[in-house]
Scaffold this motif. Structure first.
Motif, PDB file in Angstrom:
ATOM      1  N   TYR A   1      -5.775   0.344  -2.839  1.00 26.98           N
ATOM      2  CA  TYR A   1      -6.871   0.814  -2.001  1.00 26.98           C
ATOM      3  C   TYR A   1      -7.675   1.848  -2.801  1.00 26.98           C
ATOM      4  CZ  TYR A   1      -4.387  -1.236   2.000  1.00 26.98           C
ATOM      5  OH  TYR A   1      -3.751  -2.092   2.875  1.00 26.98           O
TER       6      TYR A   1
ATOM      7  N   GLU B   1     -14.624   1.177   0.873  1.00 26.38           N
ATOM      8  CA  GLU B   1     -13.242   0.834   0.528  1.00 26.38           C
ATOM      9  C   GLU B   1     -13.245  -0.430  -0.317  1.00 26.38           C
ATOM     10  OE1 GLU B   1      -9.318  -0.495   3.071  1.00 26.38           O
ATOM     11  OE2 GLU B   1     -10.466   1.252   3.751  1.00 26.38           O
TER      12      GLU B   1
ATOM     13  N   THR C   1     -10.942   4.199  -2.347  1.00 28.78           N
ATOM     14  CA  THR C   1     -11.803   4.647  -1.255  1.00 28.78           C
ATOM     15  C   THR C   1     -12.740   5.757  -1.708  1.00 28.78           C
ATOM     16  OG1 THR C   1     -10.105   6.182  -0.489  1.00 28.78           O
ATOM     17  CG2 THR C   1     -10.145   4.021   0.534  1.00 28.78           C
TER      18      THR C   1
ATOM     19  N   GLN D   1     -10.495  -3.182  -2.221  1.00 28.15           N
ATOM     20  CA  GLN D   1      -9.086  -3.581  -2.198  1.00 28.15           C
ATOM     21  C   GLN D   1      -8.803  -4.667  -3.240  1.00 28.15           C
ATOM     22  OE1 GLN D   1      -7.518  -4.716   1.620  1.00 28.15           O
ATOM     23  NE2 GLN D   1      -8.577  -3.047   2.697  1.00 28.15           N
TER      24      GLN D   1
END
Length: 731
Positions: A13, A20, A15, A22
């Protein structure tokens, strides 16, 4: 933490404040691109599609499972030759001539600092700034290729940078044929593509296209990032506007050949990649050798294109541009090019300086023609010794005299070039880029110097150093006026010429690093026939770039509009020129030329000695106005209020201070209509609760009213009239 790894989910992750990103390591070790967008705090791999699809093969490791195919799954760094038939990020020719490389997860490391790249410009971390790095290592056990994916997360700036290093761990030589710096996969997206095309004198023209099935690409194989395409693209939802909707930016921090490709697949998946250009690129790696791809700068906005632009503007201003001129006020300059071209004397320059000082201008730039035998563009490049026929008292006395008039002194160079008619070429023809035994290709009667050679780079650093040390020179305009062709270097082995374009740019960066480090008090401005190399890579070395050789105020509206999507105002060299304009013959009011040029690093490109006293008085007012608004123009948030490609009547833009207490609105009427209809434009970025007053007026306006109901477009009786409105919060 800005970067975390879930062992249970096998998900990385990344951020920022609003976004965000992934990456999923699946059960077979493949790195899959799960998600990039607004914060969700949810493993998004549940969206992956697993179905038996014809003609989409299955890796051996999955056995008889026909539902698992790399041809359908979103890849973090897709490769050519292993069953994914979409655009690859990586293409490698193995030592045995095969192309297959299968990358799987090997290891990773999370660091609480920003990575750097050797020999390449890269965004940097400021003191006290929260920045993290993910090093994700992928490996092919058969080809013994290691790929390190680098991610820099600038949490407060809503920016993620990416870079890639490819290392040959095997015993045989391999060739890297394609290596993107970043690749993004999206499932079922109805995207528009925004890009910025152009040509010499008309750079970064905005174009928005609806993405259809197939591949759309832009790029350059000219040896520079080019006038024709800028290394910056935006993907947006089809309904996205300036202030609403999702959009994603991909910018390459590189000044040479590049390629950006966006593909919509058979299953309506979208893959976007950006990286070094693959045409003419063949980077050979022996055992233990590595290739590092240049950095890409990614950003996401859920609130439209203007917010995405703000992300890039603030990032380039504070994390790309370096040195004292990042924050220091830059001088208002006058350049003699359109005033005199090659036909000038020492006294003419002094006369220009004297009149310029009288109106508050702070820097005189002596452009092309001061060196060697240089009375036209057909000779003299490479001979960086002062022409004593034009400047009989030498550079030092000229600079000293200009300084006594109250101005700083600057100078023009074109270091990457050589004229066939020059002492340098006659002494060192092998220093120019040409294929032996093949007739050369001239452009502007000049050849390109071979910056892959250390002796060439050392000579140029020495020659420029000698000039800069000879006088009080406080500004350098670094020009580059042709594309590369017939590329070849006597310093490279035959199998190494696929490295040439990249080694040329690395050589350029080395020279710029050496000179800018040695002369931190000199303001360097980049130029390539105007905006032919306007990119984040050059901005790492030159804090501003000459936006375009087209100085026509009306055409500059579109050029500056397109430039504003990715690059901040202060990076744009923008000048007031004479009329009729030298590129278009258009006649526009001096007031209009001043207002348009103020949306940049401001200056003049005309013979001020030929202006009337009334015109000089107006220039003095413009200079004073720009100085008074300098911090607002160069530090504030930029808003595009109209699109000049859609609105033929007028173009308007706005800059708002970061505390929202001050704003400068500019408008140019671009087309006059009989019995004009009433028109209103709406301001942006204000505090709706604050009360604003227009300079010189007592009437009050709420921020809410100015943004919701707007401001009337003034009626005029001729085209090309311009207006500015300066609002400040009531005390």
């Amino acid at each position: 933490m800005a970067i975390r790894f879930s062992e249970e989910q096998q998900v990385f992750y990344l951020t920022t404040q609003q976004s965000e990103y992934q990456i999923k390591i699946d059960q077979y070790g493949h790195a899959l691109h799960s998600y990039y967008g607004a914060k969700v705090d949810q493993d998004m791999s549940y969206l992956f599609s697993y179905e038996n699809r014809g003609f989409s093969g299955n890796p051996d490791v999955v056995g008889k499972d026909r539902t698992y195919s790399l041809d359908v799954l979103p890849q973090e760094y897709p490769v050519f030759g292993m069953g994914d038939y979409r655009q690859p990020a990586l293409e490698i020719e193995n030592h045995d001539g095969s192309y297959g490389v299968e990358l799987t997860y090997d290891s990773h490391e999370i660091k609480m600092e920003k990575y750097q790249l050797e020999g390449l410009p890269a965004a940097y971390q400021n003191s006290g700034e929260s920045v993290s790095t993910l090093e994700l290592n992928l490996y092919d056990a058969i080809s013994k290729i290691k790929v390190q994916l680098l991610y820099g997360v600038f949490e407060e700036k809503d920016i993620i940078t990416r870079a890639v290093t490819i290392t040959n761990m095997g015993s045989g030589k391999v060739n890297v044929l394609k290596a993107d710096s970043a690749s993004l996969d999206y499932a079922d997206k109805d995207f528009d593509v925004i890009h910025f095309h152009g040509r010499h004198n008309m750079e970064r023209q905005y174009e928005r296209l609806s993405l259809k099935n197939g591949a759309f690409s832009i790029g350059s194989h000219r040896g520079t990032s080019s006038h024709q395409h800028n290394p910056f693209i935006i993907l947006s939802d089809s309904e996205t506007t300036e202030s609403h909707g999702n959009c994603y930016g991909m910018m390459l921090m590189y000044s040479g050949n590049f390629l950006a490709t966006i593909e919509k697949s058979q299953y309506n998946q979208v893959r976007a990649g950006i990286g070094i250009g693959s045409r003419g690129f063949r980077y050979s790696l022996a055992h233990g050798e590595s290739f590092t791809a240049p950095e890409a700068i990614l950003s996401y906005s859920a609130n439209g294109l203007e917010e995405l632009s703000h992300h890039y503007h603030q990032f380039i201003q504070k994390n790309v541009v370096r040195g004292k001129f990042r924050d220091q006020r830059r001088p208002v300059l006058i350049n003699n090019w359109e005033a005199t071209y090659f036909d000038f004397t020492e006294q003419k320059l002094i006369d220009i300086a004297r009149d310029a000082a009288g109106v508050g201008i702070e820097l005189l730039v002596m452009d092309d023609g001061w060196f060697g035998k240089r009375d036209s563009d057909t000779s003299g490049l490479g001979d960086w010794q002062v022409n004593l026929e034009k400047i009989p008292n030498g550079l030092k006395q000229l600079a000293d005299t200009v300084n006594k008039e109250g101005l700083k002194f600057g100078i023009w160079f074109e270091p990457e070039m050589v004229s066939e008619d020059s002492d340098m070429y006659r002494k060192h023809p092998e220093w120019s880029i040409n294929i032996p035994g093949r007739p050369g290709i001239r452009s502007r009667d000049q050849y390109v110097l071979d910056f892959t050679r250390q002796d060439v780079r050392d000579h140029l650093v020495g020659a420029i150093t000698e000039v800069l040390d000879s006088a009080n020179i406080e500004y350098v305009k670094w020009d580059m006026n042709r594309s590369l062709s017939n590329v070849f270097s006597e310093s490279l082995e035959s199998h190494e010429h696929g490295k040439f374009y990249h080694l040329y740019i690395l050589g350029l960066y080395e020279v710029l690093e050496r000179l800018t480090s040695a002369y931190p008090d000199v303001l360097f401005e980049g130029c390539s026939g105007g905006g032919g190399r306007f990119d984040a890579g050059m901005l790492y070395y030159t804090p501003q770039i000459w936006t375009s050789d087209d100085t026509d105020a009306v055409e500059r509206l579109r050029i500056q509009h397109g430039t504003s999507f990715g690059y901040p105002t202060r990076t744009n060299g923008s000048h007031v020129s004479a009329v009729p304009n030298h590129q278009t013959s258009r006649i526009t009011p001096l007031n209009t030329r001043g207002i348009v040029a103020m949306s940049g690093s401001f200056g003049y490109e005309l013979d001020i000695t030929k202006l009337t006293q009334a015109e000089k008085d107006e220039v003095a007012e413009q200079v004073e106005m720009f100085k008074s608004y300098y911090n607002l123009i160069h530090e504030g948030l930029y808003y595009r209020l109209t699109n000049p490609w859609e609105n033929e009547s007028f173009t308007a833009w706005q800059i708002v201070s970061n505390d929202k207490k001050e704003t400068l609105v500019s408008l140019v009427r671009t087309r006059q209509y009989a019995n004009d209809p009433i028109a209103i434009f709406r301001l942006k970025g204000l505090d709706p609760q604050q009360i604003y007053q227009l300079d010189g007026e007592e009437k009050e306006y709420t921020g809410a009213a100015l943004m919701a109901s707007g401001w009337p477009v003034p009626q005029t009786n001729q085209e090309y009239q311009a207006f500015t409105y300066h609002f400040v919060c009531k005390e």
